[in-house]
Scaffold this active site. Structure first.
Site, PDB file in Angstrom:
ATOM      1  N   SER A 246       0.863  -1.182   0.000  1.00 54.93           N
ATOM      2  CA  SER A 246       0.000   0.000   0.000  1.00 54.93           C
ATOM      3  C   SER A 246       0.895   1.226   0.000  1.00 54.93           C
ATOM      4  O   SER A 246       1.805   1.324  -0.820  1.00 54.93           O
ATOM      5  CB  SER A 246      -0.936  -0.040   1.216  1.00 54.93           C
ATOM      6  OG  SER A 246      -1.867   1.028   1.182  1.00 54.93           O
TER       7      SER A 246
ATOM      8  N   HIS B  45      -2.569  -1.008  -3.384  1.00 56.66           N
ATOM      9  CA  HIS B  45      -3.744  -0.160  -3.208  1.00 56.66           C
ATOM     10  C   HIS B  45      -3.618   1.080  -4.090  1.00 56.66           C
ATOM     11  O   HIS B  45      -2.657   1.839  -3.970  1.00 56.66           O
ATOM     12  CB  HIS B  45      -3.869   0.281  -1.747  1.00 56.66           C
ATOM     13  CG  HIS B  45      -4.204  -0.834  -0.817  1.00 56.66           C
ATOM     14  ND1 HIS B  45      -4.002  -0.751   0.545  1.00 56.66           N
ATOM     15  CD2 HIS B  45      -4.737  -2.063  -1.030  1.00 56.66           C
ATOM     16  CE1 HIS B  45      -4.399  -1.871   1.116  1.00 56.66           C
ATOM     17  NE2 HIS B  45      -4.847  -2.680   0.182  1.00 56.66           N
TER      18      HIS B  45
ATOM     19  N   ASP C 259      -4.372  -4.346   5.966  1.00 60.21           N
ATOM     20  CA  ASP C 259      -4.723  -5.264   4.884  1.00 60.21           C
ATOM     21  C   ASP C 259      -3.564  -6.227   4.648  1.00 60.21           C
ATOM     22  O   ASP C 259      -2.403  -5.840   4.680  1.00 60.21           O
ATOM     23  CB  ASP C 259      -5.022  -4.471   3.604  1.00 60.21           C
ATOM     24  CG  ASP C 259      -5.750  -5.290   2.558  1.00 60.21           C
ATOM     25  OD1 ASP C 259      -6.325  -6.333   2.920  1.00 60.21           O
ATOM     26  OD2 ASP C 259      -5.749  -4.889   1.383  1.00 60.21           O
TER      27      ASP C 259
END
Length: 328
Positions: A13, A40, A132
């Protein structure tokens, strides 16, 4: 018959582009495995990551295509606004429910790779915010795969690596510059022939990432008593160690940390609505007070003062939500 650890799922991310470049740059030119990558990204923007990774290492990199067979020696990147899954040796792109507010999200990829590849799988969690990837990495470990986490001290954003380490004990925690060579070495090692074991919850969570699926969360979990930030539906609690996770009936998924963050955002929005309503009420009360005589005008002035006091309290609450150490 032997097999090799040659199916690698990588999640990143914030701060993840440089980390991903380092990983693919460290792979050997004859690396026999396939890398599936989720970063992401904004849902509305095309991803430049395939071109970046194609220039960064010896393997060709491209945006994943729905239905494409998994080929060795290739890097596949999830496109914007689509989950990337591995099903029956082929890539699947879906617009299934977001997880922790993301699509593509890391956990759906990791779970599908765990289910499809079992001991052949490796999961890699790189730099990123929130958590995540932690749940999906645990699924890879449960199916006999290898787990790798970038050293948090080496990551631009250490929260995703920290969350993965807090959730489980990874097989390897190391600087990102060493991960590519580790993956190359792991692919050369022989593994005994084995297969993933069936896991009803894993089957369900892989299935619900596909919007064509007919499964719903209420078939496998109990109500949690909270609302889904994405759709407003009831959340159900999915038991997992050491902390539970949450899904709504149609599949939006939240870790406790991400759910708290979204609740804080919703709370701040509600407070701004309340502040606007109070300030409008105060302004109207004072305007009307000037048009009335004696008792009615004084009563409206009192209403305005009380409303302004309440508005000041709301402003202090909004300021507190943004203070260091306050969930956001």
């Amino acid at each position: 018959m032997t097999q090799h650890r040659d199916v690698v799922a990588v999640g990143a991310s914030a701060g993840g582009v440089e980390a991903l470049r380092s990983v693919v740059g460290g792979l050997s030119p004859d690396y026999p495995g396939a890398l599936l990558v989720v970063l992401h990204i904004a849902r509305s923007a095309p991803s430049a990551l395939p071109a970046i990774l194609d220039r960064s290492g010896p393997l060709p990199a491209s945006a994943a295509a729905d239905g494409e067979p998994l080929r060795p020696g290739h890097v596949y990147v999830a496109p914007s606004d689509h989950h990337l899954l591995l099903l029956d040796g082929h890539l699947r792109l879906t617009r299934g429910p977001a997880e922790n507010g993301h699509r593509p999200a890391i956990d759906p990829l990791f779970r599908s790779v765990a289910r499809a590849a079992g001991p052949r799988a490796a999961g890699v969690v790189l730099s990123g915010s929130r958590d995540d990837g932690a749940s999906g990495l645990a699924a890879i470990a449960a199916q006999g795969g290898s787990t790798i986490v970038q050293d948090p001290d080496d990551a631009l954003c250490p929260w995703m690596p920290r969350a993965a380490i807090a959730r489980m004990t990874p097989d390897h925690v190391l600087p990102v510059a060493k991960i590519g060579a580790l993956l190359s070495g792991m692919a050369d090692m022989d593994l005994p022939q084995s297969h993933p074991h069936r896991d009803r919850m894993l089957d369900f969570e892989v299935a619900i990432a596909d919007p064509e699926s007919t499964v719903t969360t209420d078939q496998v979990a109990e109500p949690a008593g909270y609302g889904c930030p994405s759709c407003g539906g009831s959340l159900f609690q999915i038991e997992s160690d050491p902390v539970p996770r949450f899904r709504c009936r149609v599949g939006h998924a939240w870790s406790p940390e991400s759910l708290l963050d979204e609740q804080t955002i919703a709370l701040e929005g509600a407070l701004w609505v309340a502040l606007r309503a109070l300030e409008e009420k105060s302004a109207l009360s004072r305007r009307m007070a000037g048009s009335w005589h004696s008792g009615t005008g004084k009563r409206l002035e009192t209403v305005a003062e009380d409303t302004e006091t309440a508005a000041a309290t709301i402003r202090k609450l909004i300021e507190r939500l943004g203070e260091p150490g306050t969930p956001a």
